[in-house]
Design a protein around this motif. Structure first.
Motif, PDB file in Angstrom:
ATOM      1  N   ALA A  81       0.857  -1.194   0.000  1.00  0.00           N
ATOM      2  CA  ALA A  81       0.000   0.000   0.000  1.00  0.00           C
ATOM      3  C   ALA A  81       0.883   1.230   0.000  1.00  0.00           C
ATOM      4  N   CYS A  82       0.336   2.339  -0.406  1.00  0.00           N
ATOM      5  CA  CYS A  82       1.077   3.598  -0.410  1.00  0.00           C
ATOM      6  C   CYS A  82       1.419   3.979   1.028  1.00  0.00           C
ATOM      7  N   PRO A  83       2.674   4.273   1.321  1.00  0.00           N
ATOM      8  CA  PRO A  83       3.050   4.611   2.696  1.00  0.00           C
ATOM      9  C   PRO A  83       2.504   5.952   3.172  1.00  0.00           C
ATOM     10  N   CYS A  84       2.024   6.775   2.256  1.00  0.00           N
ATOM     11  CA  CYS A  84       1.514   8.095   2.642  1.00  0.00           C
ATOM     12  C   CYS A  84       0.006   8.086   2.892  1.00  0.00           C
ATOM     13  N   CYS A  85      -0.765   7.551   1.952  1.00  0.00           N
ATOM     14  CA  CYS A  85      -2.220   7.607   2.078  1.00  0.00           C
ATOM     15  C   CYS A  85      -2.858   6.251   2.345  1.00  0.00           C
ATOM     16  N   GLY A  86      -2.080   5.167   2.254  1.00  0.00           N
ATOM     17  CA  GLY A  86      -2.619   3.833   2.518  1.00  0.00           C
ATOM     18  C   GLY A  86      -3.370   3.223   1.364  1.00  0.00           C
ATOM     19  N   GLU A  87      -3.328   3.842   0.186  1.00  0.00           N
ATOM     20  CA  GLU A  87      -4.012   3.314  -0.994  1.00  0.00           C
ATOM     21  C   GLU A  87      -3.392   1.977  -1.413  1.00  0.00           C
ATOM     22  N   PRO A  88      -4.191   0.899  -1.501  1.00  0.00           N
ATOM     23  CA  PRO A  88      -3.626  -0.401  -1.911  1.00  0.00           C
ATOM     24  C   PRO A  88      -3.033  -0.325  -3.312  1.00  0.00           C
ATOM     25  N   LEU A  89      -1.915  -0.993  -3.495  1.00  0.00           N
ATOM     26  CA  LEU A  89      -1.273  -1.024  -4.793  1.00  0.00           C
ATOM     27  C   LEU A  89      -1.847  -2.165  -5.627  1.00  0.00           C
ATOM     28  N   SER A  90      -1.994  -1.921  -6.914  1.00  0.00           N
ATOM     29  CA  SER A  90      -2.553  -2.939  -7.797  1.00  0.00           C
ATOM     30  C   SER A  90      -1.547  -4.066  -8.009  1.00  0.00           C
ATOM     31  N   PRO A  91      -2.026  -5.271  -8.298  1.00  0.00           N
ATOM     32  CA  PRO A  91      -1.109  -6.393  -8.545  1.00  0.00           C
ATOM     33  C   PRO A  91      -0.142  -6.118  -9.684  1.00  0.00           C
TER      34      PRO A  91
END
Length: 488
Positions: A81-91
């Motif tokens: 996930a993005c370390p700033c906003c927590g947005e999950p990263l796509s596969p």
């Protein structure tokens, strides 16, 4: 969890380890220097600050669609996930393998090699122990090279831009000598400032093995010495696998950057204390990278708590917590003054009935005892348990014999004896308080030395001061040297 990699020597199949002084792999059996592709002059991952060019995103970097921060390949290997906003990263984003094929640990973007070894750390601690007072023997034995952990700690490096304005109070302390008293005049100012800064490579440790505050206390790391990661840097050393609390680390980076911007806007270095009352900051993260930084760490359990020691394996900046052995402190004062009492009584036994002579001649041993208890005994005679027992026991035996010899002569006990006893008690209290305050101040001087901000990461050419206003508010005077109107 820690990981320790190993490489075998092609000549004898012995285990090769990384030699910090030679900056190369060396066989632990035949001492053969192995060519593992390490070149000391190849600073190909440098990311220095100051007025140097800012790092540019390379192939493999990914931009978060939510907060638009750029993430390096090393970050993508260690986070889902993005370390700033927590947005999950796509596969599709997580194409890079989670573990580097030749390293066994998540491969970072850069690594800072060790320039110092555990022997250097132990020697530095021993030299500081000699300058301290009453350090427990267990602490001295616990900082031996064999008890020191040599670690590569995982870090995240944040590039963050910040701008805005804030209101604050500043305090400047002026010292004025007025007769017998020293007056502390506190000048308080109202300030307001605005501007912008850019911070390149603000480091935040991702390991749980070493307290984050200690990691900050041994900064700064010189990122200009960063190298491209190779597994050849790891044999014989431990590399810690990062902890997964990504957003907590980003929050720490924001706190450090905000603190550094506070210092920049308020010109904190020009005042004794600064306190902000209002902040209007806009923070824009731009890039996050990963790295392995060299740290040496030791901890010793004593007195119901853990005392910690650390050193920056690149620059040699150290952090230490030295406890105070109270029984050594007390014996260093009781024994010399007990001996002084015996010597004074024995020297003045023929004049014990003459109060004027006692007061006159007792001043000399009184002054000598103060000098001895303050400058000699506490520094040279009571550093270890063995010397404490030998020196303290010798003083108590000698003082007891002199006091016994005094009373064996059956002198009249009166005002002269009481005067000598009062002199001894007063001297004991003077030197005890003197030494106690000195040792306490020395022991606590390092505890608050943390890099709460990261001002050294600021790119100087990016600094912008839009406006600065500072007007006097009020003055206050006090005789207390520890009085503070504001607290930073």
């Amino acid at each position: 969890m820690p990981h320790e990699d190993s490489i075998r020597c092609p000549a004898c199949s012995g285990k090769a380890v990384f030699d910090m002084k030679a900056c190369s792999l060396v066989c632990s059996v035949c001492a053969k220097v192995l060519d593992a592709g390490i070149r000391p002059e190849a600073h190909d991952a440098g990311t220095g600050n100051g007025d140097k060019a800012l790092p540019k995103p390379e192939a493999g970097f990914y931009e978060c669609p939510s907060c638009h921060i750029m993430m390096s390949p090393g970050v993508l290997r260690t986070s889902e996930a993005c370390p700033c906003c927590g947005e999950p990263l796509s596969p599709e984003t997580l194409k890079a393998p989670n573990l580097a094929a030749d390293a066994g640990v998540p491969a970072p973007d850069i690594i800072l090699p060790f320039a110092r070894d555990s022997a250097c750390f132990a020697a530095d601690l021993r030299s500081k122990v000699r300058k301290r007072f009453f350090v427990p023997d267990k602490i001295i034995k616990g900082i031996a090279p064999e008890n020191i952990q040599v670690l590569y700690l995982p870090y995240w490096l944040f590039d963050i831009g910040i701008s805005g304005d804030g209101d604050f109070l500043q305090e400047d302390v002026e010292i004025i000598d007025s007769g017998r008293n020293r007056v502390y005049v506190h000048h308080v100012y109202k300030g307001r400032a605005g501007g912008a800064q850019f911070y390149s490579g603000a480091p935040v440790s991702r390991a749980t093995a070493v307290d984050n505050r200690i990691c900050e206390a041994i900064e700064p790391f010189d990122l200009a010495q960063g190298r491209s990661f190779k597994s050849s840097w790891l044999p014989g050393l431990a590399a810690m696998v990062p902890a997964p609390n990504a957003q907590e680390r980003y929050a720490r980076a924001l706190k450090r950057v905000s603190g550094a911007f506070d210092s920049y806007l308020s010109a904190a270095d020009d005042f004794n204390y600064v306190r902000f009352s209002k902040r209007n900051y806009e923070i824009k993260p731009r890039l996050v990278r990963s790295g392995l930084f060299p740290v040496m760490y030791a901890s010793v359990r004593w007195g119901g708590r853990t005392w910690r020691f650390a050193m920056n394996g690149e620059t040699g900046t150290s952090y230490e917590e030295f406890p105070l052995s109270n029984w050594k402190l007390w014996l260093s004062q009781i024994c010399p003054w007990f001996l002084s009492l015996g010597v004074t009584l024995w020297l003045l036994r023929d004049y014990i009935t003459k109060l004027e002579d006692v007061i006159l001649w007792a001043v000399v041993p009184f002054i000598l005892a103060i000098v001895f208890a303050r400058f000699v005994a506490c520094k040279y005679l009571f550093p270890t348990n063995l010397l404490t027992a030998l020196c303290g026991g010798s003083m108590l035996l000698a003082g007891s014999w002199l006091i016994y010899d005094f009373f064996a002569a059956r002198p009249p006990i009166g005002e002269g004896f009481a005067t000598i006893l009062i002199f001894t008690v007063i001297g004991f209290l003077i030197t005890l308080g003197w030494v106690y305050q000195m040792t306490r101040k020395d022991s606590n001087s390092k505890d608050a030395k943390y890099y709460s901000d990261c001002s050294y990461c600021a790119v100087v050419s990016e600094n912008r001061a839009d406006f600065r206003e500072c007007v006097p508010d009020y003055d206050d005077s006090t005789l207390d040297p520890d009085s503070v109107i504001l607290h930073r």
